[in-house]
Design an enzyme around this catalytic site. Structure first.
Site, PDB file in Angstrom:
ATOM      1  N   LYS A  42       2.759 -54.851  60.147  1.00 50.35           N
ATOM      2  CA  LYS A  42       3.728 -56.001  60.409  1.00 50.35           C
ATOM      3  C   LYS A  42       3.746 -56.578  61.744  1.00 50.35           C
ATOM      4  CE  LYS A  42       8.050 -53.434  61.072  1.00 50.35           C
ATOM      5  NZ  LYS A  42       8.302 -54.017  62.188  1.00 50.35           N
ATOM      6  N   THR A  43       3.509 -55.673  62.759  1.00 44.45           N
ATOM      7  CA  THR A  43       3.779 -56.249  64.099  1.00 44.45           C
ATOM      8  C   THR A  43       2.568 -56.969  64.345  1.00 44.45           C
ATOM      9  OG1 THR A  43       5.018 -54.345  64.669  1.00 44.45           O
ATOM     10  CG2 THR A  43       4.243 -55.422  66.510  1.00 44.45           C
ATOM     11  N   ASP A 225      11.583 -60.028  62.833  1.00 45.75           N
ATOM     12  CA  ASP A 225      11.138 -58.928  62.253  1.00 45.75           C
ATOM     13  C   ASP A 225      12.326 -57.926  61.531  1.00 45.75           C
ATOM     14  OD1 ASP A 225       9.417 -56.598  62.185  1.00 45.75           O
ATOM     15  OD2 ASP A 225       9.856 -55.904  64.226  1.00 45.75           O
ATOM     16  N   GLU A 226      12.157 -57.130  60.682  1.00 45.78           N
ATOM     17  CA  GLU A 226      12.910 -56.119  60.098  1.00 45.78           C
ATOM     18  C   GLU A 226      14.048 -57.041  59.365  1.00 45.78           C
ATOM     19  OE1 GLU A 226      12.185 -53.026  59.858  1.00 45.78           O
ATOM     20  OE2 GLU A 226      11.158 -52.401  61.723  1.00 45.78           O
TER      21      GLU A 226
END
Length: 695
Positions: A42-43, A225-226
């Site tokens: 994902k990063t 993110d997250e």
């Protein structure tokens, strides 16, 4: 590549992005949700998308914002983008936490928030001190419960009036009363707490059209993110920042939502599908971290939860070793056995210590594990534990140093002036804070101006001025008066430090407020700090002001956790999220511990209690899933037949999650090698093993 956006001519994306990753990077037709399973890159998707926006889509860096939850994640993202994009194109790019963006927002919009631009930010310990004064109790559990309740209300955008209406129990009603006084105190101190850094920008954008439009014009593309870890306030902030244009990419995993206790709501992922009907959903299911056996166990466990989105992890890294499940007699034997196994495995696998992690549900499990590792001279680091610089006694002493270096530091003033006690309470400070706010002064400066207003009794004023003159005298001897102009040659920092500690009688304060053993431990920590400070001052020829700046830098670096020593990592499951290790030992996999049952609410409603239990088990299952998916090559689970709790042995059963992993058919191994030995025999055997592995 069917179903994904095709690449434009002359693209410069990484060639090894898989089709879903590539699709997520290239999609720019509206809101996008990337469901990124554990270890699915994902990063990489976020950083590649930032690079694509800047290099090929004509976006100015100042109009692109990426938000995450930890400074470490933000740093990692920034470093990766730097490797992809020319530094000239990156100027003005924002990659930060929600809270860092909130600080920037409030510095710019302070006037609209009723704050001075130099407002102070209280951390958790500072705010707990205010709550303690308001509640007039030393019951730590009660204080933290009220602090947590206020935090949840703020994260749900509830003001004291709304909290009062919503309070359903006597404890909540009491917390709502404290909340009202707590907010009044913060306003008087011209301070905000951690939750305010997101809440206030959200409320300002909701109520001020000009502010909302100004920030929406600035944030033309947003990446988050997250996303599963967002609370109601953060969700609303994202909506307000993106506005009608809704140009954003949210990356999250409903299976890794493990922060409900601090207000995060996994439903925010589902809400995106209703709030944005044109939402594009892209699933990242290929895992680049773990072997198939580990992923199969993770998929089986999480399959027992209701699915927001259907998703199944897979990898092409091979089948891998069988997952081991070992039953232990006690937690002491469990710790010793894991230490022995790691020592042997390091030797057999020709691995490094850093290749191993020991994960657990509760910090209390770490003590016996640490002892077992020390017995075998195995180096280890503890994640999620308390930093030296976060200890109360260290923060007390540093508050004095911060105030001496900068007397405009209001949080340092509040901590120093009330520790040790010198007859200055919250009432006095609140009056001083109101006067300071009205006159645009720091609290320290207000001490010398408030006398003429006659708002304080002479005894209160005298206590404040005695303290402030003491600080000024140290400032002058350190080479500055009132923290500003140089007046004379600075005295050496070491003797000044010793004199300051003697003058404030901090050692006596510790022994007056704590039992002898605790006081001695804390005083030793203070001595360790001051010896280190004096050594640094001598070695680097620093005066007191330079020394304080050095300490600020060291504490920030220490918290950055950038070092990666060759040591076994001990970590709670919560603190392990986002990390990975070749070999993982997950200990204490027992009913009551994992899943952790917590305490039922005292509302007497059986239906509500049953519903709460189901929700809690689902979150614990996600936590188990996070633990399993930290492992790359091997996974070992242990559970104890008896565990020491509150000075008595409790009989335990294996966790339901072991069966859910599909491992119930395997007969759990008994670690008989250590079970039958006496403690002395076990220690002797451990030493023999140590000698063998070192030879």
């Amino acid at each position: 590549m069917s179903g994904y956006t095709s690449l434009p001519a002359g693209h410069t994306l990484a060639p090894d992005l898989n089709p879903p990753q590539r699709g997520a990077v290239l999609y720019l037709d509206g809101p996008c949700l990337v469901l990124a399973g554990a270890g699915s890159g994902k990063t990489r998707v976020i950083t590649q998308k930032i690079a694509y926006l800047l290099r090929e889509c004509g976006y100015q860096a100042r109009n692109v914002v990426a938000l995450t939850f930890t400074n470490k994640a933000a740093r990692e993202m920034s470093e990766r983008v730097k490797a992809l994009v020319d530094s000239r194109l990156m100027k003005g790019l924002t990659i930060s936490t929600f809270h860092s963006l909130g600080v920037r927002f409030l510095r710019e919009e302070a006037r609209h928030a009723g704050l001075k631009s130099e407002f102070s930010i209280l951390d958790s310990t500072d705010s707990l001190g205010i709550i303690q004064e308001l509640l007039a109790t030393t019951d730590k559990a009660r204080l933290r419960a009220v602090q947590q309740t206020i935090s949840l209300w703020k994260n749900a955008l509830m003001d004291p009036d709304a909290a009062e209406r919503a309070a359903a129990t006597p404890n909540e009603a009491d917390a709502a009363r404290v909340y009202r006084n707590y907010e009044a105190t913060l306003a008087a101190y011209q301070s905000v707490d951690f939750d305010d850094l997101v809440r206030l920008p959200t409320e300002l954008m909701q109520t001020h059209q000009e502010i909302r439009e100004r920030w929406q014009a600035r944030v033309q593309y947003l990446l988050v993110d997250e996303y599963q870890d967002t609370n109601e306030c953060q969700y609303r902030l994202v909506k307000l920042l993106t506005g009608q244009r809704a140009m954003f990419t949210a990356v999250g995993d409903d299976d890794q939502a493990i922060y409900a206790w601090r207000g995060a709501t996994v439903e925010n992922l589902a809400k995106l599908t209703t709030d944005y009907p044109s939402l594009k959903i892209i699933k990242l299911e290929q895992n680049y971290r773990s072997v198939e056996r580990i992923l199969s166990a993770a998929n089986r466990v999480i399959g027992h939860n209701p699915n927001l989105f259907d998703k199944k992890l897979w990898s092409n890294l091979g089948v891998g070793e069988p997952i081991q499940v070992t039953a232990m007699e006690t937690d002491l034997i469990e710790a010793e056995s894991v230490a022995v196994r790691i020592s042997a495995e390091r030797f057999e696998r020709r691995a490094q210590w850093r290749d191993f992690a020991i994960l657990y549900r509760s910090n209390q499990q770490a003590r016996v594990v640490e002892q077992a590792l020390r017995n075998l001279h195995i180096p280890y680091t503890v994640s999620g534990g308390q930093s030296f610089f976060d200890k109360a006694e260290i923060r007390d002493v540093l508050a004095y140093l911060r105030l001496i270096a900068n007397d405009d530091d209001d949080p340092a003033f509040i901590r120093a002036v009330t520790t040790p006690r010198r007859g200055i309470g919250q009432g006095t400070l609140k009056t001083l804070g109101e006067f300071a706010s009205e006159n645009g002064l720091s609290l320290f400066a207000a001490v010398f101006e408030i006398g003429a207003s006659q708002r304080l009794a002479s005894r209160q004023l005298e206590s404040l001025q005695t303290f402030a003159r003491f600080i000024q005298s140290i400032q002058e001897r350190a080479g500055r008066k009132s923290g500003r102009q140089v007046t004379r040659q600075a005295e050496p920092a070491g003797p000044l430090l010793d004199e300051m500690l003697a003058a404030i009688q901090y050692e006596r304060h510790l022994y007056d407020t704590l039992d002898d053993r605790a006081a001695q431990t804390r005083w030793q920590n203070v001595l360790e700090l001051t010896e280190w400070l004096k050594r640094k001052a001598t070695e680097d020829e620093l005066d007191l002001f330079e020394l304080v700046q050095h300490v600020a830098l060291v504490t920030m670096l220490e918290r950055s956790d950038e070092e990666d020593p060759d040591a076994v990592k001990l970590s709670t499951l919560h603190a392990s999220k986002g990390l990975e290790y070749p070999h993982v030992y997950l200990i204490g996999v027992e009913e009551g511990l994992l899943p952790h049952m917590g305490r039922d609410e005292e509302d007497g409603d059986p239906a509500k209690a049953a519903e709460s239990l189901v929700t809690r088990i689902q979150e614990e299952r996600r936590l188990m899933y996070v633990g399993i998916t930290r492992a790359q090559r091997s996974l070992h689970l242990t559970w104890c037949k008896k565990r020491r709790r509150a000075r008595e042995d409790v009989v335990c059963e294996p966790s339901r999650f072991i069966a859910e992993m599909g491992l119930s058919a395997l007969k759990p191994q008994e670690d008989s090698s250590l079970q039958a030995m006496s403690p002395k025999q076990r220690l002797s055997m451990l030493k023999d093993l140590l000698n063998k592995t070192e030879s």
